[in-house]
Design a protein around this motif. Structure first.
Motif, PDB file in Angstrom:
ATOM      1  N   ARG A   1       0.825  -1.219   0.000  1.00 12.57           N
ATOM      2  CA  ARG A   1       0.000   0.000   0.000  1.00 12.57           C
ATOM      3  C   ARG A   1       0.851   1.256   0.000  1.00 12.57           C
ATOM      4  O   ARG A   1       1.625   1.502   0.923  1.00 12.57           O
ATOM      5  N   GLN A   2       0.709   2.056  -1.017  1.00 11.04           N
ATOM      6  CA  GLN A   2       1.434   3.315  -1.117  1.00 11.04           C
ATOM      7  C   GLN A   2       0.995   4.261   0.003  1.00 11.04           C
ATOM      8  O   GLN A   2      -0.177   4.327   0.363  1.00 11.04           O
ATOM      9  N   GLY A   3       1.960   4.986   0.552  1.00 11.15           N
ATOM     10  CA  GLY A   3       1.637   5.949   1.598  1.00 11.15           C
ATOM     11  C   GLY A   3       1.657   5.371   2.984  1.00 11.15           C
ATOM     12  O   GLY A   3       1.644   6.116   3.964  1.00 11.15           O
ATOM     13  N   HIS A   4       1.674   4.045   3.131  1.00  4.55           N
ATOM     14  CA  HIS A   4       1.742   3.422   4.450  1.00  4.55           C
ATOM     15  C   HIS A   4       3.191   3.406   4.896  1.00  4.55           C
ATOM     16  O   HIS A   4       4.086   3.050   4.137  1.00  4.55           O
ATOM     17  N   GLN A   5       3.432   3.786   6.140  1.00  7.47           N
ATOM     18  CA  GLN A   5       4.808   3.910   6.614  1.00  7.47           C
ATOM     19  C   GLN A   5       5.544   2.575   6.674  1.00  7.47           C
ATOM     20  O   GLN A   5       6.778   2.530   6.701  1.00  7.47           O
ATOM     21  N   LEU A   6       4.826   1.463   6.692  1.00  8.06           N
ATOM     22  CA  LEU A   6       5.466   0.162   6.816  1.00  8.06           C
ATOM     23  C   LEU A   6       5.390  -0.679   5.548  1.00  8.06           C
ATOM     24  O   LEU A   6       5.745  -1.841   5.558  1.00  8.06           O
ATOM     25  N   SER A   7       4.882  -0.126   4.475  1.00 12.46           N
ATOM     26  CA  SER A   7       4.839  -0.877   3.222  1.00 12.46           C
ATOM     27  C   SER A   7       4.767   0.108   2.068  1.00 12.46           C
ATOM     28  O   SER A   7       4.915   1.311   2.257  1.00 12.46           O
ATOM     29  N   GLY A   8       4.528  -0.423   0.876  1.00  9.83           N
ATOM     30  CA  GLY A   8       4.373   0.442  -0.279  1.00  9.83           C
ATOM     31  C   GLY A   8       5.584   0.506  -1.175  1.00  9.83           C
ATOM     32  O   GLY A   8       5.602   1.284  -2.126  1.00  9.83           O
TER      33      GLY A   8
END
Length: 445
Positions: free
Chosen positions: A391-398
């Motif tokens: 997920r783009q914009g998520h601090q732990l993924s993207g």
């Protein structure tokens, strides 16, 4: 009984030995090491210990050359540090006659002076000749494993292949890929050892002028290589029976593969930062079912199972979801090779194929993903461990799609049981994927 000789006869299809380069097993089998004289013979002491020191770079890979001697420092796990210490012939002889790790610690203390050094725990120590180097002749490589890489070789190159063959899931020819895969790696390791020893031993005087003139560029490059080679993360296996080919490599490999050119379409844009033959770098993704962050590599357990990772892109797009669903349908058909491989499991994961989905859609629910990625068992229920969100914009993924260089059209990446990338194709390359498995798989269902 002490002094008696015990003779044992073993009948086996395959024999795995964990013996050293000078063992009677090698001598009995005629696997003598070829000598590769590259310089005068050097002696080295090695010690793994917990250092108590005020030397500021003890947790960095570095080489120290002082009036007290030469050492190389390699940090390890659990605060342990490995020290390689160049020894004189006299000191090496003394240590061989009466091995005392405390003497090595004393040498370290003198080399690091005026910094202080002591150790509260010595985990392991030893003395060895670094040169002349020894190596097995190429024809005997699959019959005897080389030194230094034996643990990685045993884990990566033997157990899962042997399991495939013994369980009747793959042809015996798979075992011969050990030599094809490990010989270039071992040759590179020997060259690396040679470069490191020459770097440590051949430059007695170090000045600021030497550094400014770039005399240590090769040494710096060699140390950078060690960062990946020491952990085997930089190992890249060449195309072969269980490693697909792309680009110009496919042509000269065709004859070796029983005249089957099954290389995927030449589409380097599919995964620009993924190297065929190398382990897949890990990226953080979110579990679709509970939003828990995972390193993707954590999902690929060492069970003898292959891992097919489908990077679906934005499956909120009807066109992209249709492509992923079409792939799911093809893989799920009872006649598909993936289904047949998994049906033949008979309670074992060896030789089966786990299928995963990584997508970056914002508005797709887990239950809306194709059923192959959320298998159901009437006893244990749904498997929630196969669908992940990048997920783009998520601090732990993207970063997975971007980090692997995967475009919006997505792709599928097949990992061997040792997590090395074996095949990269687009979402329509099911036929190519099945042709790859058909080269070595044995199916009776």
């Amino acid at each position: 009984m002490q002094g008696s000789v015990i003779s044992t006869h073993v009948r086996a299809k395959y024999l795995i030995g964990c013996d050293g380069p000078h063992s009677w097993v090698r001598k009995s089998l005629g696997l003598a090491l070829e000598k590769d004289i590259v310089s005068d013979e050097e002696y080295w002491g090695v010690v793994d210990c917990l250092p108590i020191t005020d030397f500021p770079d003890v947790r960095k890979r570095c080489i120290i050359k002082s009036h007290g001697g030469n050492i190389m420092i390699i940090p390890r796990e659990r605060k342990v540090v490995r020290f390689y210490i160049q020894l004189s012939a006299a000191v090496a002889t003394k240590l061989k006659e009466n091995h005392n790790p405390a003497l090595l610690v004393g040498l370290l203390r003198g080399i690091l002076h005026p910094y202080t050094f002591a150790s509260t725990h010595i985990e392991w120590s030893g003395i060895y000749h670094n040169l002349p180097c020894g190596r097995l002749p190429p024809y005997a490589f699959s019959k005897g494993w080389p030194r230094n890489e034996c643990q990685h070789s045993g884990f990566v190159q033997s157990w899962w292949k042997l399991a495939l063959v013994l369980k009747g899931r793959a042809i015996p020819r798979v075992l011969e890929t050990y030599q094809e895969g490990r010989l270039p790696v071992a040759e590179r390791l020997i060259a690396f050892d040679r470069q490191m020893c020459q770097a440590v031993c051949s430059m007695p005087g170090i000045t600021t002028l030497d550094i400014s003139e770039g005399k240590f560029k090769q040494l710096i490059s060699t140390l950078a290589e060690e960062n990946s080679s020491a952990s085997s993360l930089g190992v890249t296996y060449a195309p072969g029976l269980i490693m697909a080919s792309t680009g110009t490599q496919a042509a000269h490999r065709t004859l070796c593969l029983e005249n089957q050119d099954i290389s995927p379409p030449r589409k380097p844009y599919l995964a620009q930062h993924v190297i065929l033959g190398r382990r897949l770098p890990s990226e953080l993704v979110l579990s679709q079912s509970d939003s828990r962050p995972w390193h993707l590599q954590e999902q690929f357990l060492s069970t003898g199972q292959w891992h097919l990772v489908v990077f679906g892109g934005d499956i909120a797009s009807l066109a992209q979801m249709a492509r992923v669903e079409h792939l799911s349908t093809k893989l799920s058909q009872p006649s598909s090779l993936i289904s047949r491989l998994n049906r033949a499991a008979q309670g074992s994961l060896v030789g089966t194929v786990g299928v995963y989905l990584v997508h970056n859609a914002e508005s797709v629910e887990w239950i809306e993903t194709p059923t192959i990625f959320r298998p159901f068992n009437p006893v244990t229920g749904y498997d929630y461990t196969k669908v992940f969100v990048d997920r783009q914009g998520h601090q732990l993924s993207g970063n997975a799609h971007r980090g692997y260089g995967i475009g919006p059209e997505g792709c599928m990446i097949l990992l061997r049981p040792d997590q090395h990338v074996a095949f990269v194709g687009d979402l329509e390359d099911v036929g190519k994927l099945e042709a790859f498995f058909n080269r070595f798989s044995v199916l009776d269902v």
